[in-house]
Design a protein around this motif. Structure first.
Motif, short mmCIF file in Angstrom:
data_model
loop_
_atom_site.label_atom_id
_atom_site.label_comp_id
_atom_site.label_asym_id
_atom_site.label_seq_id
_atom_site.Cartn_x
_atom_site.Cartn_y
_atom_site.Cartn_z
N GLU A 167 -0.36 -7.84 3.77
CA GLU A 167 0.30 -7.71 2.46
C GLU A 167 0.97 -6.35 2.30
OE1 GLU A 167 0.66 -10.11 0.33
OE2 GLU A 167 -0.79 -11.61 1.01
N TYR A 224 0.02 -0.45 4.95
CA TYR A 224 -1.27 0.26 5.02
C TYR A 224 -2.34 -0.66 5.59
CZ TYR A 224 0.48 3.98 1.85
OH TYR A 224 1.19 5.01 1.28
N LEU A 225 -2.38 -1.88 5.05
CA LEU A 225 -3.43 -2.82 5.45
C LEU A 225 -3.18 -3.33 6.87
CD1 LEU A 225 -3.67 -4.69 2.04
CD2 LEU A 225 -5.27 -3.00 2.95
N PRO A 283 -3.45 -7.40 -2.48
CA PRO A 283 -4.73 -6.71 -2.40
C PRO A 283 -4.53 -5.20 -2.36
CG PRO A 283 -4.11 -7.60 -0.26
CD PRO A 283 -3.06 -8.03 -1.22
N PRO A 284 -5.40 -4.46 -3.01
CA PRO A 284 -5.21 -3.01 -3.09
C PRO A 284 -5.47 -2.35 -1.74
CG PRO A 284 -7.34 -3.62 -3.97
CD PRO A 284 -6.65 -4.90 -3.63
N LEU A 285 -5.04 -1.11 -1.63
CA LEU A 285 -5.18 -0.38 -0.37
C LEU A 285 -6.58 0.18 -0.21
CD1 LEU A 285 -1.85 1.64 -0.51
CD2 LEU A 285 -2.25 -0.67 0.36
N LEU A 292 -2.53 6.43 -1.31
CA LEU A 292 -1.11 6.07 -1.47
C LEU A 292 -0.24 7.33 -1.43
CD1 LEU A 292 0.88 3.67 -2.14
CD2 LEU A 292 0.72 4.45 -4.52
#
Lengths: 789, 193
Positions: free
Chosen positions: A131, A134-135, B20-22, B48
Motif C-alpha cells: 500500500e 515504506y511498507l 494501513p499506517p506506516l 514519515l
C-alpha cells in the motif's frame, strides 16, 4: 513552405523563450512520482547484494504476511508468463554490417527477476507490492534468499583472458561482441611511416545520473479495458511494443505516456525490467501500481556507461600527415550484452573524427563482467573514441615537436572534400559519408578565441615562476539524426488552435518551444496558437523517441512536412468555401484571408465547423495530416573544445582558466536552447574529466553508490564557457538542421586531459585516463618526478 | 501530546494517516505546521519524511526527491525561513514550524522576480532540480546577509543540476539576487529583524 517574402520574420533561428518554464517554475510539473491515482500501490525490489552467486529458495512467505503487503513476486511466480527482456530494436544488425564485417554479437536476455543465478550487484530478485513504499521496503527485510557465491570478474580485460571465471554461467564465454573493420592497408602504411606512436587510453565507468530517477505507473482502466502506462522513458512507442508483447496484448490496448521527464541522457532510452514488471502487476491486481527508483538503485542498478580501453596506434609522415590509425578496444558491457553493437559500433565509426586517415583498422571486443550493464549515455561511444584519438594526436604532436593545433590543421577534412567518405561503413551498414562541415574554420576560430600564441608565451613565463599552464584541444564529429523515422500529426482543432503530436518527447530539451517554432513557420500562424503533445502513443500510431541526437532533425522535419500539408489543406478548404482561388488566400492572425482584402476572412474555427458540411468533408479527417520523415543519411555535426588550465603540482588540483567550444550543427532553430544544450553537455563532460567515476571493488561491490562518492559537477566545477558557432546547413533535410544534444559531452575528457598533460609536460606526465582528480594527478606527478631522476 | 483544535484543520486534507499506517498508532504524532501560509494540523507516523508528507499527504508535488541522501538539494524547502533538505527531515520535526515550498513563490499569481530570472536566463531545462534551487535562493534573498557573488555560489553549491551546466543558473541567480547592501525596504522588510 514558409510564408512569402513580405511575410513575418520566421521563428526558426530566434531565441524564443521557452513555453514550458512557467509550469515548472511554479512547482506544477507532472513527473512520474507526482501522479496520484486513488488506490495506487507501490513497489520495492529486493536486489542482489553480491556480484555473482547461485541463488536458492527466494522465500516470500514472511514478506507476504506483513501489514499492507498486497502481492509478492519472485522468478518462480513468473515462470511460463513472461519472456526475458530483449532490447530488440537495438539488437538488429544491419545487413551491410552483417555481410561485410560479420560481427560476433551474443545477446544475453535479462530475466525480469533473477532465477537460479545473479550476476551483478543490484539485479532484481524479488518484488513486493504494498500500500506504500515504506511498507514495501519493510517487507524486503524479511525475504529470505540463500546465496552460494561464485567468483566475480570485474576487469574487462581480465574477463577476456583464457581461464577467466565465467561471468554468467549460462553464457559460453565472456565475449559479447567481437568485430574488425577497416579501410586501406594499415600494415603497409606503418612500414612506410616516419613517425609511429602507440599508447593505451581508457574511459572510466560513468552513471548518466539524471536528477529524476526512473519511474513508472501502470493502471488498467476498467472502463476501456486499456492498460495505461506512464513512464519517464525517452522512447514511449518502443516501451508500448515491449509491454504489449510481454503481456500478450495488442499494441493498441497499451497506452504509454511520457509525462514530464527529469533528464534522460540515454539512461531512460533503453527498456528496463521494471518497465515490464509494473504493467504486469497492474494487470494482475487490477489496481494502479507505481515504482519510483531511488538514487542508490539508480547509481547501482540503473544502466552505467562509457567504460572502454583503447590500445591505439597512429602513424604519420615527417610533416605530420596521418597515414594510418589502428585501434584495438575493449568495451565493458557489464553483466549482459543489452544493447548489442550500438555503443561499440558508434565508437568505431566516430574514432577518426574530422581527420583524413587513409588506412584504418579497428578491432572491438565487448566483454561481460559482473557489473551493472552499460548502455548509451550522452555521446554513446563517441567520448570514448574521441578520448583515444585526441590523446594519440597530442602524443603524435609531442613526438613531432609540433603545435597540436597545427597537427590537427594539417589533417582535417576540408569543406571542398564534402561530402566526404571515410572508406568505412556507418551504423546502418552503408558507406559512411560526412554530409557537411568546416573543420579548418572551427580550428581557426578556436585558436583565435583562446589566443594560442599568447597562451604559449604565458605558459613559458609561468613556468619560470613555477606555475604550470597548459592548453588542450579536442575535435569530434557527431553523426546525428538516427533513423529509421519519426512522425508528426498536425491537426487544426475545433477551436481553430493547432495541435501537434509526435513520438519524440522532451526530457528538458524544450521541444514544446522548438518544435512549435517550426510548425508556426510552416503554417504561418503564431506560436501561441500551437501546442505540442509529444510521447503519447494514443495520439500518433508510430514513433521512435528522443535518443541519439535525433529528435530535432527527425521530428521537426516530420512536423514541417505535415504542417506544410495542413497549410495547403486549410487554403484549399477555405478556397472551396469562400469560392476563391487558393493562391489568393493567406493565413494571418489565425484566419484565412483573401490577399489584399482583409475584410474577406474566415477564422480557422469557422473553417473547422464548416468542413463537415462541405461536399468533400466526409472523406477527410478534418484538417489533419500525419507525416513520417526518414533521414536519408546522418547529419554530421561537429565540435571543437579548446581549454586552458593551470595545474598545481603540489596538490594535483586542476583549474580551468578558459574554456571555448566551437560547434557546428547546421541551421540552428533556437540559439538560446542550442547553446544551453552545448553548455549542459560540456558540463557533463567536465564532470567525467574531473570527478565522476563509478567504481567497484574486487569482489564486485559498487563503492560509489551515493552522490557523496559518485561526484557530479557542482556550480563551482563548471566555468563560464565561451561559445562560437559555424553554420553548415545539412543537405540531408529540408530544414538544413542537425542534431546537437550529445556533442557537448564528447569533447571535455580529451580536451582537459590534453591540457593537463601539456601543463605537466616538464614532469613527463602522460595522461591515460580520467577523472583527473588531485590524488590521481599527484600520483602521476610523483611517478613522473621519479622517472625524471 | 496536544489534542489538535478543529479550527486549525484544513478541510481538504486527510488529518490522519491513511490505512494501513506506516507504524503503530503509538508512534503517531499530532503536528501543527503552517504550510505556504495555511495552517495544517495532522497526525503523522514518526518515520514519515517531511518531503513525503508534503508531496503525498498534502499534494504539494513541486518539491522533488532527487536522492534521499541529502546531497542533491532537489527537495530543499524553507522551514522557518531556513533552507532545509526535506528528504532528511521527519514530518514530526516540522511541528510548530512555518514551512514554505516552491508553490508559495508566485504569491500574486505572477512569477516572482527570482522565477522570472530563471525563465529569462534559461536557467532550467528539465526543471526537476529547479524548485530546490529556487528555494535555496529564496533563503538567501530573504536573509540579511550581503549577497555578493561568493554568497550566491555558496548557496547554489548545495544544489545539483544535471542539465544546464550551471552557467545559466548562475546568471539567473545573479540577475535576481545580487545586491551589495541590505535589501530595499519595500520588499520583505519585515524579515530583516
Amino acid at each position: 513552405m514558409t510564408p512569402e517574402e513580405e511575410g513575418p520574420a520566421p521563428f526558426i533561428g530566434r531565441s524564443i523563450p521557452r513555453v514550458e518554464d512557467d509550469r515548472l517554475l511554479r512547482g506544477q510539473g507532472r513527473f512520474i512520482d507526482d501522479l496520484q491515482i486513488e488506490g495506487m500501490l507501490e513497489v520495492a525490489f529486493l536486489r542482489s547484494p553480491v556480484a555473482h552467486a547461485r541463488i536458492h529458495e527466494v522465500d516470500l512467505t514472511a514478506a507476504a504476511g506483513l501489514p499492507g503487503v498486497v502481492a509478492v513476486y519472485n522468478a518462480a511466480a513468473l515462470v511460463g508468463r513472461v519472456e526475458p527482456l530483449l532490447n530488440s530494436e537495438e539488437l538488429r544488425i544491419p545487413e551491410g554490417i552483417r555481410s561485410t564485417i560479420d560481427p560476433v554479437v551474443r545477446i544475453q536476455p535479462m530475466p525480469l527477476l533473477a532465477s537460479g543465478e545473479v550476476n551483478y550487484v543490484g539485479q532484481a530478485i524479488a518484488m513486493v507490492v504494498a500500500e506504500s513504499r515504506y511498507l514495501a521496503e519493510d517487507a524486503l527485510e524479511v525475504i529470505d534468499v540463500r546465496y552460494d557465491e561464485l567468483p566475480a570478474v570485474i576487469d574487462p580485460e581480465a574477463a577476456l583472458e583464457e581461464g577467466s571465471p565465467r561471468v554468467l554461467l549460462e553464457a559460453e564465454d565472456n565475449i559479447g561482441i567481437h568485430l574488425e573493420h577497416g579501410t586501406g592497408d594499415v600494415d603497409q602504411a606503418l612500414r612506410s611511416a616516419a613517425v609511429i606512436v602507440e599508447d593505451t587510453f581508457a574511459s572510466q565507468r560513468y552513471v548518466p545520473s539524471p536528477m529524476e530517477c526512473r519511474g513508472i505507473v501502470a493502471h488498467r482502466d476498467p472502463f476501456s479495458g486499456r492498460l495505461t502506462v506512464w513512464s519517464n522513458t525517452q522512447t514511449p512507442h518502443r516501451v508500448r511494443g515491449h509491454i504489449a508483447s510481454c503481456l500478450g496484448l495488442p499494441a493498441d490496448d497499451v497506452h504509454v505516456v511520457a509525462v514530464d521527464v527529469g533528464g534522460g541522457f540515454g539512461q531512460k532510452g533503453i527498456l528496463v525490467v521494471e518497465e515490464l514488471l509494473i504493467p504486469l502487476v497492474a494487470q494482475d491486481l487490477g489496481r494502479p501500481v507505481r515504482w519510483t527508483e531511488d538514487r542508490q538503485e539508480n547509481l547501482t542498478a540503473g544502466s552505467h556507461a562509457r567504460e572502454q580501453i583503447h590500445h591505439i596506434t597512429a602513424a604519420a609522415d615527417e610533416s605530420g600527415r596521418l597515414l594510418a590509425v589502428r585501434d584495438r578496444f575493449v568495451v565493458n558491457l557489464g553483466a549482459r550484452n543489452m544493447v548489442g553493437l550500438v555503443v561499440p559500433y558508434n565508437s568505431l565509426c566516430h574514432l577518426i573524427g574530422p581527420y583524413r586517415v587513409p588506412n584504418v583498422q579497428i578491432e572491438a571486443t565487448g566483454a561481460l563482467t559482473n557489473t551493472m550493464f552499460t548502455s548509451p549515455y550522452r555521446g554513446a561511444g563517441r567520448p570514448e573514441a574521441t578520448f583515444a584519438m585526441e590523446r594519440i594526436m597530442d602524443r603524435l604532436a609531442a613526438k613531432l615537436e609540433m603545435e597540436p593545433a597545427e597537427l590537427r590543421a594539417r589533417n582535417v577534412v576540408t569543406p571542398q572534400e564534402m561530402p566526404y567518405q571515410t572508406g568505412l561503413l556507418d551504423r546502418r551498414g552503408l558507406t559512411q559519408q560526412y554530409d557537411s562541415g568546416d573543420y579548418p574554420e572551427m580550428l581557426d576560430r578556436a585558436v583565435k578565441m583562446i589566443d594560442l600564441p599568447r597562451v604559449r608565451t604565458e605558459q613559458q613565463k609561468a613556468r619560470v615562476d613555477g606555475r604550470y599552464v597548459g592548453v588542450g584541444f579536442a575535435m569530434y564529429l557527431e553523426a546525428t539524426a538516427l533513423g529509421p523515422f519519426e512522425g508528426a500529426k498536425v491537426s487544426v482543432l475545433p477551436s481553430g488552435r493547432i495541435r501537434i503530436h509526435t513520438g519524440a518527447p522532451s526530457q528538458g530539451q524544450g521541444h514544446r518551444t522548438t518544435f512549435v517554432q517550426i510548425a508556426a513557420d510552416a503554417l504561418g500562424v503564431e506560436m501561441g496558437e500551437i501546442e505540442l503533445v509529444a510521447g503519447d502513443t494514443a495520439t500518433i500510431p508510430f514513433g521512435v523517441g528522443t535518443i541519439a541526437s535525433r529528435a530535432l532533425v527527425t521530428a521537426e522535419n516530420a512536423i514541417h512536412q505535415a504542417a506544410v500539408l495542413v497549410r495547403q489543406r486549410i487554403l484549399d478548404s477555405a478556397a472551396e468555401l469562400m469560392e476563391v482561388d487558393p493562391a489568393d488566400l493567406e493565413i494571418a492572425d489565425n484566419q484565412v484571408v483573401v490577399k489584399g482584402s482583409p475584410g474577406s476572412a474566415m477564422s480557422l474555427a469557422e473553417l473547422m465547423r464548416a468542413i463537415p458540411m462541405t461536399q468533400g468533408g466526409s472523406g477527410r479527417d478534418g484538417l489533419s495530416e500525419v507525416s513520417y520523415f526518414q533521414p536519408p543519411n546522418y547529419a554530421t555535426s561537429s565540435g571543437l573544445h579548446a581549454v586552458v588550465v593551470e595545474v598545481q603540482p603540489a596538490t594535483g588540483r586542476v583549474e580551468i582558466l578558459d574554456y571555448v567550444v566551437v560547434h557546428e550543427a547546421g541551421r540552428i532553430v533556437n540559439p538560446q536552447i542550442a547553446d544551453a544544450q552545448i553548455v549542459g553537455g560540456t558540463a557533463q563532460g567536465i564532470g567525467g574529466a574531473l570527478l565522476e567515476h563509478m567504481q567497484y571493488d574486487e569482489a564486485g561491490q559498487p563503492v560509489t553508490s551515493t552522490f557523496m562518492d559518485y561526484r557530479l559537477p557542482t556550480v563551482d566545477t563548471v566555468p563560464d564557457i565561451r561559445l562560437a558557432e559555424v553554420v553548415c546547413p545539412s543537405p540531408t533535410n529540408a530544414l538544413g538542421v542537425k542534431g546537437l544534444g550529445e556533442g557537448g559531452a564528447v569533447g571535455p575528457p580529451a580536451a582537459l586531459a590534453n591540457a593537463v598533460e601539456d601543463a605537466l609536460s616538464p614532469f613527463g606526465v602522460v595522461i591515460h585516463s580520467c577523472p583527473l582528480t588531485p590524488d590521481r594527478l599527484w600520483a602521476l606527478l610523483r611517478a613522473g618526478r621519479a622517472t625524471e631522476r | 501530546m496536544n489534542e489538535p483544535t478543529a479550527d486549525l484543520n484544513h478541510p481538504q486534507l486527510p488529518r490522519r494517516p491513511l490505512g494501513p499506517p506506516l507504524s503503530e498508532p503509538s508512534c503517531w504524532h499530532d503536528i501543527r505546521v503552517t504550510v505556504n501560509g495555511a495552517p495544517v494540523c495532522a497526525q503523522v507516523e514518526s518515520r514519515l519524511l517531511l518531503v513525503d508528507f508534503l508531496r503525498h499527504r498534502l499534494g504539494l508535488t513541486g518539491t522533488h526527491v532527487g536522492c534521499e541522501q541529502g546531497s542533491c538539494g532537489a527537495c530543499t524547502i524553507l522551514v522557518d525561513g531556513v533552507g532545509v533538505r526535506s528528504c532528511l527531515t521527519l514530518a514530526v520535526q516540522a511541528d510548530g514550524s512555518d514551512v514554505r515550498t516552491v508553490e508559495s513563490l508566485a504569491e500574486s499569481g505572477e512569477l516572482n522576480r527570482l522565477q522570472r530570472a530563471f525563465h529569462e536566463e534559461h536557467g532550467m531545462q528539465c526543471g526537476f532540480c529547479t524548485p530546490g534551487i529556487l528555494m535555496s535562493m529564496t533563503a538567501l534573498e530573504e536573509s540579511s546577509e550581503v549577497i555578493d557573488d561568493d554568497a550566491i555560489m555558496e548557496h547554489l553549491g548545495g544544489n545539483l543540476c544535471r542539465c544546464t551546466g550551471y552557467v545559466n543558473i548562475r546568471n539567473a541567480a545573479r540577475r535576481a539576487c545580487l545586491r551589495e547592501r541590505s535589501r530595499p525596504v519595500d520588499e520583505g522588510a519585515d524579515r530583516d529583524a
